[in-house]
Design a protein around this motif. Structure first.
Motif, short mmCIF file in Angstrom:
data_model
loop_
_atom_site.label_atom_id
_atom_site.label_comp_id
_atom_site.label_asym_id
_atom_site.label_seq_id
_atom_site.Cartn_x
_atom_site.Cartn_y
_atom_site.Cartn_z
N LEU A 15 0.83 -1.21 0.00
CA LEU A 15 0.00 0.00 0.00
C LEU A 15 0.86 1.26 0.00
O LEU A 15 0.50 2.27 -0.60
CB LEU A 15 -0.93 0.01 1.21
N ARG A 33 0.36 4.14 -2.77
CA ARG A 33 0.13 5.54 -2.43
C ARG A 33 1.13 6.45 -3.16
O ARG A 33 0.77 7.53 -3.63
CB ARG A 33 0.27 5.76 -0.92
N ALA A 73 -4.49 7.93 -2.59
CA ALA A 73 -5.52 7.19 -1.85
C ALA A 73 -6.48 6.44 -2.76
O ALA A 73 -6.96 5.36 -2.43
CB ALA A 73 -6.29 8.14 -0.95
N VAL A 128 -5.05 3.11 -3.71
CA VAL A 128 -5.04 2.23 -2.54
C VAL A 128 -6.45 1.67 -2.30
O VAL A 128 -6.63 0.47 -2.09
CB VAL A 128 -4.55 2.99 -1.30
N ARG A 129 -7.44 2.55 -2.36
CA ARG A 129 -8.82 2.12 -2.12
C ARG A 129 -9.27 1.10 -3.17
O ARG A 129 -9.92 0.10 -2.83
CB ARG A 129 -9.76 3.32 -2.11
N ALA A 141 -10.79 -0.22 3.11
CA ALA A 141 -11.08 0.57 1.91
C ALA A 141 -12.05 1.70 2.21
O ALA A 141 -12.01 2.76 1.56
CB ALA A 141 -11.66 -0.33 0.82
N ASP A 146 -11.09 6.60 4.89
CA ASP A 146 -10.32 7.60 4.15
C ASP A 146 -8.96 7.85 4.80
O ASP A 146 -7.95 7.99 4.09
CB ASP A 146 -11.10 8.91 4.08
N TYR A 173 -7.09 5.85 6.51
CA TYR A 173 -6.15 4.76 6.24
C TYR A 173 -5.67 4.78 4.79
O TYR A 173 -4.48 4.63 4.52
CB TYR A 173 -6.82 3.41 6.54
N CYS A 174 -6.60 4.98 3.87
CA CYS A 174 -6.21 5.02 2.46
C CYS A 174 -5.25 6.15 2.15
O CYS A 174 -4.35 6.01 1.30
CB CYS A 174 -7.46 5.14 1.58
N GLN A 175 -5.38 7.25 2.86
CA GLN A 175 -4.47 8.38 2.65
C GLN A 175 -3.12 8.19 3.32
O GLN A 175 -2.19 8.94 3.04
CB GLN A 175 -5.14 9.67 3.16
#
Length: 276
Positions: A228, A232, A237, A240-241, A268, A271, A273-275
């Motif tokens: 991930l 990124r 993000a 990743v999502r 997913a 937000d 975590y994805c960032q």
């Protein structure tokens, strides 16, 4: 919890396979004399499971007087499952789960046979195929000699409770000092009746699946962290999502309540975590 297919075998046939070669002859004759009790017990078990009244079974209705219950269980189940014919039954039962995964928790590896209705309290059912479920050691130890007091406390039966396509397992992320962890919980579908919803919730809590699945999620997060990080750096993000959603979709295609699937889908949807 994963449903599995029970080998097609009548309770009396399983009993006879386990005891017909018992030695010495006097022991075999004592065991065979209980055939009628075993047959009646098997019928009562099937009536109770089909009507969802397993909790109403009374121990005295499944007793074995001669030989003594302890000896009967040892001879019929302990010794009987080690005979040539008995081991075939055991092998068929142990081979039933998909990928050798415990149907009670979906994560452990099956190592033992567990009695849905405890053999120490219901000896006449000790070799009934409907009462024998392959499980992991953790679930077997956790269950012990428990027998439900109410319909809502009845654990799920892997042979009979067919709920693999209903999504009931969900998760949420918790951020703590720069780390992320998952908490798992049960949300019964609206189509379920109240008893089934209570049983699944009870099963989840009884086997402490929330803690077990959280530990599984930690490993998943750890395994995917570096990948991930690269995603990124390449696309932010959104990339990743998309990756996490695809991983979740792949796992949900096999199991609607996949622990790793819930882990990926929950991450997913976060937000933060994805960032990164």
């Amino acid at each position: 919890m994963w449903p599995i297919k029970m080998p097609l075998l009548k309770p009396v046939d399983s009993f006879l396979a386990c005891v017909r070669t018992s030695r010495p002859r006097e022991r075999r004759e004592k065991l065979l004399a209980v055939e009628g009790t075993v047959r009646k017990a098997g019928q009562a078990l099937r009536c109770a499971t089909s009507s969802r009244t397993l909790h109403t079974l009374q121990e005295e209705d499944f007793a074995v007087d001669s030989p003594p219950a302890k000896d009967f269980v040892e001879w019929a189940y302990g010794n009987g499952m080690e005979t040539v014919q008995g081991s075939k039954i055991r092998d068929a039962l142990m081979a039933a789960p998909r990928d050798e995964r415990c149907p009670m928790c979906s994560t452990g590896i099956v190592r033992q046979l567990d009695h849905i209705v405890p053999k120490s309290r219901f000896p006449a059912l000790c070799v009934d195929p409907l009462n024998l479920v392959p499980v992991c050691e953790r679930c077997n130890l956790r269950k012990g000699n428990m027998h439900p007091r109410t319909a809502e406390e009845t654990l799920l039966h892997p042979y009979l409770d067919r709920i693999p396509h209903d999504r009931w397992l969900h998760g949420r992320t918790v951020h703590d000092h720069g780390m992320v962890r998952l908490e798992f919980f049960v949300t019964p579908p609206p189509s379920w009746d109240s008893t089934l919803a209570s049983r699944v919730t009870h099963h989840f809590g009884f086997f402490e699946l929330g803690q077990l699945y959280a530990s599984e999620a930690v490993r998943t997060v750890s395994d995917v962290t570096y990948r991930l990080h690269l995603l990124r750096a390449r696309g932010g993000a959104a990339v990743v999502r998309r990756y996490l959603e695809e991983e979740a979709e792949t796992r949900f295609a096999v199991d609607a309540n996949s622990v790793s699937g819930v882990t990926y889908s929950t991450l997913a949807a976060d937000d933060r975590y994805c960032q990164g």
